[in-house]
Design a protein around this motif. Structure first.
Motif: not given
Lengths: 115, 419
Positions: A32-33, A35-36, A39-40, A91, A94-96, A98-100
């Motif tokens: 899923h990660y 994939h996201a 897609e980005a 920034d 880092l946001e990406w 944090a989603r890992g």
């Protein structure tokens, strides 16, 4: 700007990769990660690494080369894979991170390629 | 150990008030922070042995004032600084001698943080640092920014405040128009503090505690209460506090016993905090008396409709759809647009919700998790399972919160049982 995300996995994470009971759930998190990320439209390169037991480290000691099995087990978590992403700034990188799906992710900016 | 905890707690309660007071008078945030840091260090050393003084704030103010005197002497600005130091000495004396309280300058401090010359993105972090006393590392974590970067940005902002002599005048010296303009930014910053702390699971505060711990949402509520005290005529301040209290009332219910995320529609209302809900309703009613609606009152009204489930057992989705319609017209943020689609889908069918989702430009939602979570939910209801799977997958990949990730994974797993 390119940033490298380095995903550190625990012993348990590495074990879950091949354990039939946990494998599906563990890999789903990654699927899923990834994939996201794709897609980005920010992925430059990405690759998972085989478990640290399969590694060998080459080290120069004095004038001699020493080859030994595995990475140095200084920490409980070991590098499990990397992603190079193209995002505007630290920034956003880092946001990406944090989603890992793992608990520890190191983020560093890539030095631009030499012309 | 126990005494240390009490010292820390007392210190924490005094920090924002002292920092605001000293900064408003001394005008150099860096000096004040250093002086106050010294004062707290002394307190941590002395109090466990001597006990907490009767007037901890006066004690801390006295030490901090001495440090500022030392500094003024060294940098030879004593002549300039003398009147301020004398006024501070008088305040400290009054504080010690009577039941008087330290003049509360936290509103002046918040309004300063919302100064037009300060980058809007830095207003919330600056407020967290100066009014709540959070350290740069904690603020950096709350905003997912490198600690060194946040620290540099805060230093730059403070240098700017000093260099450009941005005003710290007390609230009653400012005219109403100026206050109203800055108040909007203050409300926005307080709401941002709340939003940052919203996702923290109940009980996190207990384990965190101290200056570095969680509980940002609780701090935001405190700031909201503080604002109300200073600007009693401002309906949006009431609205914001009502909104935060409604959301806080559901904190316990947002996670089950195992720490799994529970969405609002599935929450057990018995776990909502009735006291907070009642208070929020009173505030919202008080706000409506002013006859001047705003985004915070609207958002609070939306939460109020959800809270009605406590008494009626059902959710009035058409009322919610209407309120979101109003909110989107007032401020078409991504969050409001996605929430409107959700309410419309519940009230008038998944198709109509989906139409609204589809009308949001694709480039805006590339990495916006709530959009994909809702899209997954709506596709599932419309029996478009492949699209549902893809949307859920994307939502999972965009979630930073593990409990939300698990919740979405369960939705996805249910989907694979269907044909």
């Amino acid at each position: 700007m390119n940033y490298t995300l380095m995903f550190y996995e625990s012993q348990e994470d590495f074990a879950a990769r091949t354990d039939p009971e946990r494998q599906e759930a563990y890999l789903a998190g990654w699927t899923h990660y990834v994939h996201a990320l794709r897609e980005a439209g920010i992925v430059v390169f990405g690759s998972g690494l085989y478990a640290p037991e399969t590694a060998a480290t080459v080290k120069r000691r004095g004038g001699d080369m020493v080859v030994q099995d595995g990475p140095f087990p200084e920490t409980k978590e070991q590098l499990g894979g990397i992603f190079v992403i193209d995002v505007p700034d630290m920034d956003a990188a880092l946001e990406w991170a944090a989603r890992g799906p793992v608990d520890t992710v190191e983020v560093r900016q890539n030095i631009p390629a030499l012309k | 150990m126990e005494s240390h905890r009490i010292v820390e707690q007392t210190a924490r309660e005094a920090y924002g008030r002292l920092l605001s007071y000293l900064t408003v008078h001394w005008r150099n945030p860096q000096d004040v922070e250093d002086a106050l840091g010294d004062a707290f260090l002394s307190a941590l050393e002395a109090w466990p042995m001597t006990g907490i003084p009767d007037k901890p704030e006066a004690w801390l103010l006295t030490i901090a004032r001495r440090r500022l005197i030392d500094r003024a002497r060294r940098s030879r600005v004593s002549a300039e600084a003398l009147p301020t130091l004398l006024a501070m000495a008088e305040d400290a004396r009054l504080l010690n001698a009577s039941g008087a309280e330290l003049p509360d300058e936290r509103l002046a401090m918040m309004l300063l943080c919302a100064h037009p010359a300060i980058d809007p993105a830095m207003r919330t972090p600056l407020m967290l640092q100066t009014v709540l006393g959070l350290d740069a590392a904690r603020i950096a974590s709350a905003f997912i920014v490198k600690p060194a970067t946040m620290s540099q940005r805060l230093t730059r902002v403070r240098a700017k405040i000093r260099a450009e002599r941005l005003t710290f005048e007390s609230a009653d010296a400012m005219d109403t128009a100026e206050i109203t303009a800055r108040l909007d930014s203050v409300l926005e910053a307080v709401y941002a503090v709340y939003g940052t702390g919203w996702g923290e699971a109940a009980g996190n505060e207990a384990t965190g505690g101290g200056l570095a711990g969680g509980g940002l949402a609780k701090e935001a509520v405190e700031l909201g209460r503080l604002l109300l005290r200073f600007v009693p005529g401002e309906p949006e301040a009431y609205g914001l506090l009502a909104l935060m209290l409604h959301c806080e009332a559901r904190r316990e219910a947002r996670h089950d016993g195992e720490g799994n995320y529970v969405p609002l529609a599935e929450q057990d209302c018995a776990r909502w905090d009735r006291g907070m809900i009642a208070e929020a309703e009173r505030l919202l009613h008080a706000a409506s008396q002013a006859g001047r609606i705003g985004r915070y009152q609207l958002m609070a009204a939306i939460q109020s409709v959800h809270a009605q489930r406590l008494w009626t057992g059902r959710t009035e989705w058409d009322a919610l759809a209407q309120l979101y319609e109003g909110l989107v017209r007032m401020q078409p943020t991504l969050g409001a647009c996605v929430s409107r689609a959700a309410a419309v889908a519940e009230a008038y069918g998944a198709d109509r919700g989906m139409d609204l989702l589809a009308s949001i430009p694709a480039e805006n939602v590339v990495s916006y998790q709530p959009y994909w979570a809702l899209a997954g939910h709506l596709y599932k209801r419309m029996h478009r399972h492949d699209e549902a799977r893809s949307a859920y997958g994307r939502a999972i990949g965009l979630s930073a919160d593990g409990s939300v990730r698990r919740f979405l994974s369960r939705q996805l797993a249910e989907l694979s049982k269907l044909p």
